[in-house]
Write an enzyme that holds these catalytic residues in place. Structure first.
Site, short mmCIF file in Angstrom:
data_model
loop_
_atom_site.label_atom_id
_atom_site.label_comp_id
_atom_site.label_asym_id
_atom_site.label_seq_id
_atom_site.Cartn_x
_atom_site.Cartn_y
_atom_site.Cartn_z
N ARG A 89 -13.66 -6.30 33.59
CA ARG A 89 -12.91 -5.47 32.65
C ARG A 89 -11.41 -5.65 32.88
O ARG A 89 -10.90 -5.36 33.97
CB ARG A 89 -13.31 -4.01 32.84
CG ARG A 89 -12.81 -3.07 31.77
CD ARG A 89 -13.26 -1.64 32.07
NE ARG A 89 -12.81 -0.74 31.05
CZ ARG A 89 -13.54 -0.41 29.97
NH1 ARG A 89 -14.75 -0.94 29.82
NH2 ARG A 89 -13.08 0.43 29.08
N GLN A 118 0.83 -1.20 0.00
CA GLN A 118 0.00 0.00 0.00
C GLN A 118 0.87 1.25 0.00
O GLN A 118 1.77 1.40 0.83
CB GLN A 118 -0.91 0.01 1.23
CG GLN A 118 -1.87 -1.17 1.29
CD GLN A 118 -2.97 -1.08 0.27
OE1 GLN A 118 -2.77 -1.43 -0.89
NE2 GLN A 118 -4.13 -0.64 0.68
#
Length: 416
Positions: free
Chosen positions: A185, A129
């Site tokens: 979490r 890219q």
């Protein structure tokens, strides 16, 4: 023939040893690097050749691909003449793509397939890219080693992200987590994160591509470090990209340290905004020049006339050499090269006028202000974002300083 007792006939034994049949050598695959660079960018006009830290955007990845020495050929597929011209300057071959695959709706797969139809000799494509200017040769070497040793059909680049994702919902609906338990979490250091495509490159066999896929078969990912994972289309705007490239971009094979910086005094050090009382010298350029001097780089100026007395006086106070009336610049520079016992690979030259071109062609590092004459811009391998007289000397001096640091890094313990 030898007759035996039973009168049967046996063939005479040959005294010559028969050599084993030679083993059939496996045919070497042709691996091509391919950069897709359409001219019709909607976000930034001609983004693929826009100057990024003094180098066209596409130049960063082409330099990396060529210096990696992993490809049998390096190509750019484009529909734009200026992109083709810049690509060839950096050593790539150009495939002129058709209008059918140059539309806003054209996919990468369609474009690669068209390229392969015209280049039947290619067995594998490394699609790189253009918008990933921090790609390093070692990344490409690692990928090719994976392919050769483990026989992968396709390998693509990823980067690790530590981002908690939530389901997108309409107004009034309740969202829900996609990759975490809110009741438990995790801390960042306790979570490995997720691997996401970063778009730097996609390697695939021709056979796989012709089946309609860029990823498949025996497939693997290659994880890039976050600092090298830059996608200008997505992550950051141009000024931030320039800062990232100056820290993590690939500057080419730096085998020799810059020992001498030569500037065209008339063209570049015009009298401009200054903090000094006399205002006879662009003082904004001085700190970068002094820093270069402190690293052992000699600095000299070439005035085309001797009407620069105020500038000459200022230059001498900085212990920088000024060659008055250097009409034959190449001859003068040859004398300086011998004086300092250096080669042309040790020379950086900032030119602006056509009289600078012969010197620039010989120097390893060739800079030019943004508004330099067209023939000068053609020769330059670093184009300043500033015009002549508006801190272009400072910018180029900072670039040379960066190259000096890269030289020490790559010739010490760097691993580019």
């Amino acid at each position: 023939m030898i007759r035996t007792k039973d009168r049967s006939v046996r063939p005479r034994l040959s005294l010559k040893r028969r050599l084993p049949e030679p083993l059939e050598q496996p045919q070497r695959r042709h691996v091509a690097a391919l950069v897709l660079a359409r001219g019709g960018s909607k976000g930034i006009p001609l983004k693929n050749i826009k100057q990024l830290a003094g180098v066209p955007l596409i130049g960063w990845v082409l330099r990396t691909a060529i210096d990696s020495q992993q490809f049998d050929s390096v190509w750019v597929s484009t529909d734009h003449e200026e992109i083709a011209k810049v690509s060839e300057k950096f050593g790539a071959q150009v495939h002129r793509r058709s209008p059918e695959v140059s539309k806003d709706t054209s996919s990468s797969l369609e474009t690669v397939l068209e390229f392969l139809k015209k280049h039947q000799e290619i067995d594998m494509v490394g699609q790189i890219q253009c918008t990933s200017p921090c790609l390093q040769p070692r990344h490409l070497k690692d990928v090719m080693m994976m392919i050769k040793e483990d026989g992968y059909d396709s390998v693509f680049s990823v980067v690790r992200h530590h981002r908690f994702r939530w389901k997108e919902v309409s107004k009034g609906e309740v969202t829900m987590p996609l990759n975490l338990d809110p009741d438990n979490r995790p801390r960042r250091q306790d979570w490995k994160g997720e691997l996401c495509e970063n778009g730097s490159f996609y390697f695939a066999t021709t056979e796989l591509i012709k089946s309609g896929r860029l990823q498949g078969g025996k497939v693997a990912y290659y994880e890039m470090e976050p600092e090298y994972s830059v996608d200008i289309d997505v992550d950051i705007d141009w000024p931030i990209a320039e800062q990232r490239v100056m820290s993590y971009g690939y500057f080419g094979k730096i085998t020799e340290k810059v020992e001498l910086l030569v500037c065209n005094l008339d063209a570049d050090l015009k009298e401009g905004a200054s903090t000094s009382q006399n205002g006879k010298f662009n003082m904004l350029d001085i700190p970068a020049l002094k820093t270069l001097k402190d690293t052992g780089v000699e600095v000299t100026f070439f005035p085309e006339t001797d009407t620069n007395r105020s500038k000459i006086k200022q230059s001498r106070t900085l212990n920088m050499e000024v060659n008055r009336n250097a009409k034959d610049k190449l001859k003068t520079l040859e004398g300086l090269r011998k004086k300092f016992n250096i080669t042309w690979k040790n020379v950086a030259y900032l030119g602006n006028a056509e009289s600078d071109i012969e010197c620039m062609k010989k120097a390893q590092v060739r800079g030019a202000p943004q508004d330099a004459a067209s023939p000068v811009l053609e020769v330059a391998n670093y184009i300043c974002k500033h015009n002549a007289g508006t801190r272009s000397v400072e910018e180029f001096a900072e670039h040379v300083l960066l190259l000096v640091k890269e030289f020490h890094k790559t010739n010490g313990h760097g691993k580019n």
